[in-house]
Structure formats: C-alpha cells, structure tokens
Design a protein around this motif. Structure first.
Motif, PDB file in Angstrom:
ATOM      1  N   ARG A  24       0.830  -1.206   0.000  1.00 12.30           N
ATOM      2  CA  ARG A  24       0.000   0.000   0.000  1.00 12.30           C
ATOM      3  C   ARG A  24       0.865   1.258   0.000  1.00 12.30           C
ATOM      4  NH1 ARG A  24      -4.436   1.100   4.812  1.00 12.30           N
ATOM      5  NH2 ARG A  24      -5.259   3.100   4.084  1.00 12.30           N
ATOM      6  N   ALA A  82       1.195   4.116  -2.874  1.00 16.06           N
ATOM      7  CA  ALA A  82       0.997   5.532  -2.543  1.00 16.06           C
ATOM      8  C   ALA A  82       2.208   6.366  -2.954  1.00 16.06           C
ATOM      9  CB  ALA A  82       0.713   5.694  -1.048  1.00 16.06           C
ATOM     10  N   LEU A 101      12.438   0.620  13.897  1.00 10.40           N
ATOM     11  CA  LEU A 101      11.076   0.929  13.456  1.00 10.40           C
ATOM     12  C   LEU A 101      10.383  -0.360  13.054  1.00 10.40           C
ATOM     13  CD1 LEU A 101      11.735   4.025  11.193  1.00 10.40           C
ATOM     14  CD2 LEU A 101      10.155   3.989  13.111  1.00 10.40           C
ATOM     15  N   THR A 146       6.532   0.703   8.618  1.00  6.74           N
ATOM     16  CA  THR A 146       6.729   2.148   8.746  1.00  6.74           C
ATOM     17  C   THR A 146       8.112   2.533   8.210  1.00  6.74           C
ATOM     18  OG1 THR A 146       7.391   1.919  11.063  1.00  6.74           O
ATOM     19  CG2 THR A 146       5.114   2.478  10.665  1.00  6.74           C
ATOM     20  N   TYR A 184       8.963   7.003   0.634  1.00  8.82           N
ATOM     21  CA  TYR A 184       8.588   8.416   0.498  1.00  8.82           C
ATOM     22  C   TYR A 184       9.806   9.325   0.400  1.00  8.82           C
ATOM     23  CZ  TYR A 184       3.614   8.619   0.134  1.00  8.82           C
ATOM     24  OH  TYR A 184       2.338   8.541  -0.370  1.00  8.82           O
ATOM     25  N   THR A 240       2.219   1.671  17.218  1.00 10.03           N
ATOM     26  CA  THR A 240       3.184   1.855  16.135  1.00 10.03           C
ATOM     27  C   THR A 240       3.507   3.337  15.952  1.00 10.03           C
ATOM     28  OG1 THR A 240       2.308  -0.139  15.073  1.00 10.03           O
ATOM     29  CG2 THR A 240       3.667   1.297  13.713  1.00 10.03           C
ATOM     30  N   ARG A 280       5.984   4.273  18.646  1.00  8.84           N
ATOM     31  CA  ARG A 280       7.318   3.784  18.272  1.00  8.84           C
ATOM     32  C   ARG A 280       7.954   4.680  17.219  1.00  8.84           C
ATOM     33  NH1 ARG A 280       8.200  -2.366  15.910  1.00  8.84           N
ATOM     34  NH2 ARG A 280      10.464  -2.290  15.639  1.00  8.84           N
ATOM     35  N   ALA A 281       7.172   5.083  16.211  1.00  9.56           N
ATOM     36  CA  ALA A 281       7.700   5.957  15.167  1.00  9.56           C
ATOM     37  C   ALA A 281       8.036   7.334  15.729  1.00  9.56           C
ATOM     38  CB  ALA A 281       6.692   6.080  14.021  1.00  9.56           C
ATOM     39  N   VAL A 310      -0.223  13.649   3.210  1.00 15.75           N
ATOM     40  CA  VAL A 310       0.894  12.961   2.568  1.00 15.75           C
ATOM     41  C   VAL A 310       0.517  12.835   1.098  1.00 15.75           C
ATOM     42  CG1 VAL A 310       2.249  10.834   2.481  1.00 15.75           C
ATOM     43  CG2 VAL A 310       1.386  11.676   4.685  1.00 15.75           C
ATOM     44  N   PRO A 311       1.385  13.281   0.188  1.00 16.71           N
ATOM     45  CA  PRO A 311       0.999  13.207  -1.226  1.00 16.71           C
ATOM     46  C   PRO A 311       0.860  11.738  -1.666  1.00 16.71           C
ATOM     47  CG  PRO A 311       3.320  13.800  -1.007  1.00 16.71           C
ATOM     48  CD  PRO A 311       2.732  13.840   0.372  1.00 16.71           C
ATOM     49  N   ILE A 312      -0.139  11.472  -2.476  1.00 15.26           N
ATOM     50  CA  ILE A 312      -0.310  10.124  -3.035  1.00 15.26           C
ATOM     51  C   ILE A 312       0.102  10.198  -4.504  1.00 15.26           C
ATOM     52  CG2 ILE A 312      -1.956   8.268  -3.545  1.00 15.26           C
ATOM     53  CD1 ILE A 312      -1.738   8.597  -0.579  1.00 15.26           C
ATOM     54  N   SER A 372      -5.303   6.001   0.104  1.00 17.02           N
ATOM     55  CA  SER A 372      -4.777   6.594   1.332  1.00 17.02           C
ATOM     56  C   SER A 372      -3.658   5.703   1.841  1.00 17.02           C
ATOM     57  CB  SER A 372      -5.882   6.656   2.386  1.00 17.02           C
ATOM     58  OG  SER A 372      -6.271   5.326   2.740  1.00 17.02           O
ATOM     59  N   LEU A 373      -3.039   6.142   2.931  1.00 15.09           N
ATOM     60  CA  LEU A 373      -2.023   5.330   3.609  1.00 15.09           C
ATOM     61  C   LEU A 373      -2.609   4.790   4.906  1.00 15.09           C
ATOM     62  CD1 LEU A 373       1.088   7.626   3.213  1.00 15.09           C
ATOM     63  CD2 LEU A 373       0.989   5.242   2.502  1.00 15.09           C
ATOM     64  N   ASN A 374      -2.068   3.709   5.382  1.00 11.04           N
ATOM     65  CA  ASN A 374      -2.350   3.237   6.733  1.00 11.04           C
ATOM     66  C   ASN A 374      -1.973   4.350   7.722  1.00 11.04           C
ATOM     67  OD1 ASN A 374      -0.631   2.217   9.119  1.00 11.04           O
ATOM     68  ND2 ASN A 374      -1.956   0.471   8.751  1.00 11.04           N
ATOM     69  N   ALA A 376      -0.604   4.507  10.661  1.00 12.45           N
ATOM     70  CA  ALA A 376       0.722   4.487  11.290  1.00 12.45           C
ATOM     71  C   ALA A 376       1.823   4.798  10.281  1.00 12.45           C
ATOM     72  CB  ALA A 376       0.967   3.133  11.966  1.00 12.45           C
ATOM     73  N   THR A 377       1.670   4.323   9.048  1.00 16.87           N
ATOM     74  CA  THR A 377       2.704   4.641   8.061  1.00 16.87           C
ATOM     75  C   THR A 377       2.634   6.125   7.687  1.00 16.87           C
ATOM     76  OG1 THR A 377       1.308   3.832   6.259  1.00 16.87           O
ATOM     77  CG2 THR A 377       2.917   2.304   7.115  1.00 16.87           C
ATOM     78  N   ALA A 412       4.331   8.004  10.404  1.00 21.17           N
ATOM     79  CA  ALA A 412       5.792   7.868  10.343  1.00 21.17           C
ATOM     80  C   ALA A 412       6.373   8.776   9.271  1.00 21.17           C
ATOM     81  CB  ALA A 412       6.172   6.400  10.074  1.00 21.17           C
ATOM     82  N   VAL A 413       5.709   8.846   8.123  1.00 25.29           N
ATOM     83  CA  VAL A 413       6.207   9.697   7.038  1.00 25.29           C
ATOM     84  C   VAL A 413       6.179  11.167   7.469  1.00 25.29           C
ATOM     85  CG1 VAL A 413       5.738  10.480   4.674  1.00 25.29           C
ATOM     86  CG2 VAL A 413       5.631   8.043   5.211  1.00 25.29           C
ATOM     87  N   TYR A 433       8.903  11.773  10.314  1.00 24.15           N
ATOM     88  CA  TYR A 433      10.256  11.766   9.772  1.00 24.15           C
ATOM     89  C   TYR A 433      10.516  12.950   8.847  1.00 24.15           C
ATOM     90  CZ  TYR A 433      12.694   7.962  11.885  1.00 24.15           C
ATOM     91  OH  TYR A 433      13.372   7.192  12.793  1.00 24.15           O
TER      92      TYR A 433
END
Lengths: 267, 267
Positions: free
Chosen positions: A136, A140, A247, A251, A258, B133, B136-137, B238-240, B246-248, B250-251, B254-255, B258
């Motif tokens: 996924r 994305a 991590l 993630t 990205y 998650t 953690r991130a 977050v750009p797709i 979409s993104l999950n 938690a991911t 994280a993006v 970061y």
C-alpha cells in the motif's frame, strides 16, 4: 442475482472457495480470495480477474454498484447467508463481500517497466500484514513495481490482501524470484539497489535518492541476511533520533519509499 | 525467585494480574501489563514502574539478566507455569515474561518540555496496534512527547504496549486531555500545529517543517473531524503519487514525523 441463497457451508461451491484460505490450495487452484468492498471494487476494475463474487443480502443492499458491475462483467454472483459468509471471511467482522480472483502477478520482466524509477523488493518479509502495508505504501509513493522474492510471504494471503487496501490490484507485482535474480535484473535496468537495514553504513539523510532506486526490505525480526546485504549497492538505515531500537518494518519501508519519491520530485 | 511456582490460574495473584487485560480494571487499579522481554527490559530501566514480574522457568533461563535486575530492584518475581502464563499473556505465542506496571503517563504540562520541537497527538485513534506503532515511530523520530487525547485508545491496552516496542517507556506520554486543550497548550508553547489528513490543502512537500511542530493524527477510517481540523494551523496530507486511496494511519504518521525530523536537522 443468479440462483437461490447459499446456506449450506458444506456445499461444493462454498468449500471450493473456503479452501483458498490455505496457501497450498491457492497455489494448486491458482485462485485467491479478495474480501471487503474496497478489495472487490479494485479487483473489478481489472479485466478478467474476478471469477466469482459471494455477497450477503445486506452487503448487496449497501453496495449495489459493485454487485451490478460484477453482473455486467458476467461474473457469477452468489447470494450467501451470514453463516456461509462467516465461513469464507477471514475477518472478525465480515463485510459481506468476498471475490474469488485469478492471480494478478506477472513475470519479473513484465513487472519492471523500461524506465522504472522506484521499486520495492520484499525479501524474507514474513508477516502478511506488514507485506500488505508495504504494498500500500509503495503504491501511494508511486512505485512502479513490488517484487516478492521466493523467501517472502504469499501476497495472496488474506491478511496481506486486506492490508494492501486494493494496492495489490494497482501496482505490478512479481512473485517468487530468488533475491539474487531480482537484484541482477534491477541493476541491469539501471536502478540503484539499496538494502534497508538498521545496521546500514549510511542513513537516509546521507544518500542521494534522486535517481532510479530499488529498496530491499527484510525480515521483521532480524533484518536482511549478509548475502542479501552484499548484493545491494548500499545498505541504508532510517536514522533513529530517539531511544527506539528500530522501526516497524512497514513504517520503515514507508519512510524509505517516500524519501525516494520526494527526492525524485522535489528539486 | 520468591516462593513456589504458580500453577493455579484461579489464584488471587493471577486473577489480580489477569484483570488488567480489561481497561476498566486498569483504570480502577491504576496498573497495566507489559509483556515480553523488550517491554519488560524498558520498564525496568525506569525507577519504580515495575511492581511485579511473572516469568516461566524457560523465560528466566533465556533472560536471566532481566529477572536478576527485577530482583535487585526489589520487584517481586513470580515463577509461573505455562498455563498461568497463557492466562496472563495476550499473544498467540507467549514469551514467558509479563510485568505488572504503574502507569507512566504524566500531566500534559509535564509531558511538554519548554523547548519541545516535535510532538505527536493521537486524536480519535481507535486501533491499539496503530497507536503503539505511532508511539514507536514518534520515539524513533526523536519526538519530545506523545499526547493521547480523550477520544483515543488507551495507551495501556496490551496490543498498544506491544506495538510500541518499548517506546511507551521512552517518550513522555500524556493521556486524556480534550484535543482543544492539548492544541491550545501546544500553541502556547510555540509549536505550529498541523493536522494530518488526506483532505489537507497542502502536501508534505509544500510546507516548511523546519520549526517546532506538533502533528495531530486521526481516526483510521474517517480521518479527523471538522472541529479538530479547524483547531490546527494547517491541514497537511501525505501526497499520493500512485493509485492508493490513502495510507495506513501508522505509516502516514511515520512519514510525517520523519519529514519533520529531517527538516529540523538537515539544512
């Protein structure tokens, strides 16, 4: 809506679908299950992938356009009782739609377009939820392909299909090549191959990601084995600025993909 | 090793720990369970957090340093049978170590250091695995604090503790403030408050993230409600780049985290 409602969990049709929850039968029958409205919608966008659709009366009332599209495409639609749906579903709260699909993966060479700029390689990824979430995120981030090497989980595992949230049907996927073969092909196509590993010599912030890049992601618990690290052009880690040891795999993969997507687009 | 092996799943000691798998009893007893060697190790690094430790003989043989540390700190260590451990464990394959811990969260004002530069706010996050998650991130990205608002999942939920992989014990956590109060305080401390939402006007690539920033993350299914979006200084997506919807959660978190960490560090 063809035929009467399926109510017998032991009917041949239900058993033939149910067995696809096991990898050995998926491989043997060359079919898999896609569950829920999102996965079914994305499967139906591809020609000839959806072979059968099971739906409850409630789900059909909620998603008439999906059942209609299936019927228009000549896909046999089976009305199923709640009990039959529970038998086919692999979720705690079934959403009432399960499609039997043909595999969507393609040979390695077909998965990689000539001008591929971003590829995710899943080597030794064992958790199907993580693998689906990486698919996924790769979708994305605009990845051109996702490669599952021979030591990774089956992309048609129910959890993986669900976690991919439709991306299994969007991104070209190749399955089963040994990692050495995949890396060789990626390098021949001009991609720089980076292994993502907590023991990397460089961090994401130190490497130039503006060129065509393939990322190799490894096992949740122990990262990537030496022989895979040795195949890569470089081993790169996501920098840890706090006290976390590492991590989560998905993630970390999202952050890497990205970073590449951004470096390739933002001057 | 104090006392004989616990073998009775109905003993008061086991039942007192077991009930902490339910939120109402965690709130009432003001205790929670931390399971597995990683969580127990991190809990033991903090003074006075670990109240009791349950261990199987196998786990003690595998992690003698953890059991030794607990005993040195005066933490009562209970040897438990496999059956008792299965009763206390919330995982499919118990790792043989469960600690009873005191809550680690602090009041909102204490969680935010004067010069906080990166904060994660979980508003309406319902899935405990996602929440852990994100913690953690946030820890990995060097966040100064994680705030769970009143509409978010309990950070002491077993799945959340596990998914945090020890980060619950690393990052200052505040729990239960209404989101409006948390946002007001963050702004008073000079942080720019960004709501992460797929409907954001700007993308991550368009915003300057070099200053002190707090990110608000919302619900897995429907994002953030209007009133929360209205509280933020900006709504950012977050750009797709591909076909994913979409993104999950938690991911995506994280993006975002970061991207901030990088913008704050890399010139």
């Amino acid at each position: 809506m063809a035929g009467a409602e399926l109510t017998n969990v032991r009917s041949p049709r239900v058993k033939a679908a149910r067995r696809l929850t096991k990898r050995a039968f998926r491989d043997q029958d060359r079919k898999f299950l896609a569950e829920g409205p999102q996965a079914v919608r994305e499967a139906l966008k591809l020609d000839g992938i959806t072979l059968e659709l099971f739906t409850t009366a409630e789900a059909e009332a909620r998603h008439p356009e999906l059942v209609g599209t299936a019927a228009d495409q000549g896909v046999p639609v089976h009305r199923a009782s709640g009990e039959v749906m529970a038998e086919l579903s692999q979720t705690v709260t079934p959403q009432g739609l399960v499609a039997v699909c043909r595999p969507v993966h393609v040979p390695l060479d077909d998965a990689l377009p000539e001008a591929a700029r971003l590829v995710a390689v899943l080597a030794h990824v064992r958790d199907p939820g993580n693998a689906g979430t990486v698919m996924r995120a790769a979708d994305a981030a605009g990845a051109d392909a996702v490669l599952f090497t021979d030591a990774s989980v089956d992309p048609y595992n129910g959890k993986c299909v669900r976690a991919s949230a439709g991306s299994l049907f969007h991104v070209p996927v190749a399955v089963g090549a040994p990692v050495a073969q995949a890396v060789r092909r990626l390098k021949e196509r001009g991609l720089r191959v980076l292994a993502a590993d907590g023991a990397g010599r460089h961090t994401l912030d130190d490497v130039d990601l503006s060129g065509p890049t393939a990322w190799i992601f490894g096992n949740e618990a122990w990262g990537l084995p030496e022989e895979v690290l040795g195949l890569a052009d470089d081993v790169v880690r996501v920098p840890i600025y706090g006290q976390a040891e590492s991590l989560n795999l998905a993630t970390a993969a999202a952050v890497c993909l990205y970073s590449s997507a951004r470096a390739q687009r933002v001057p």
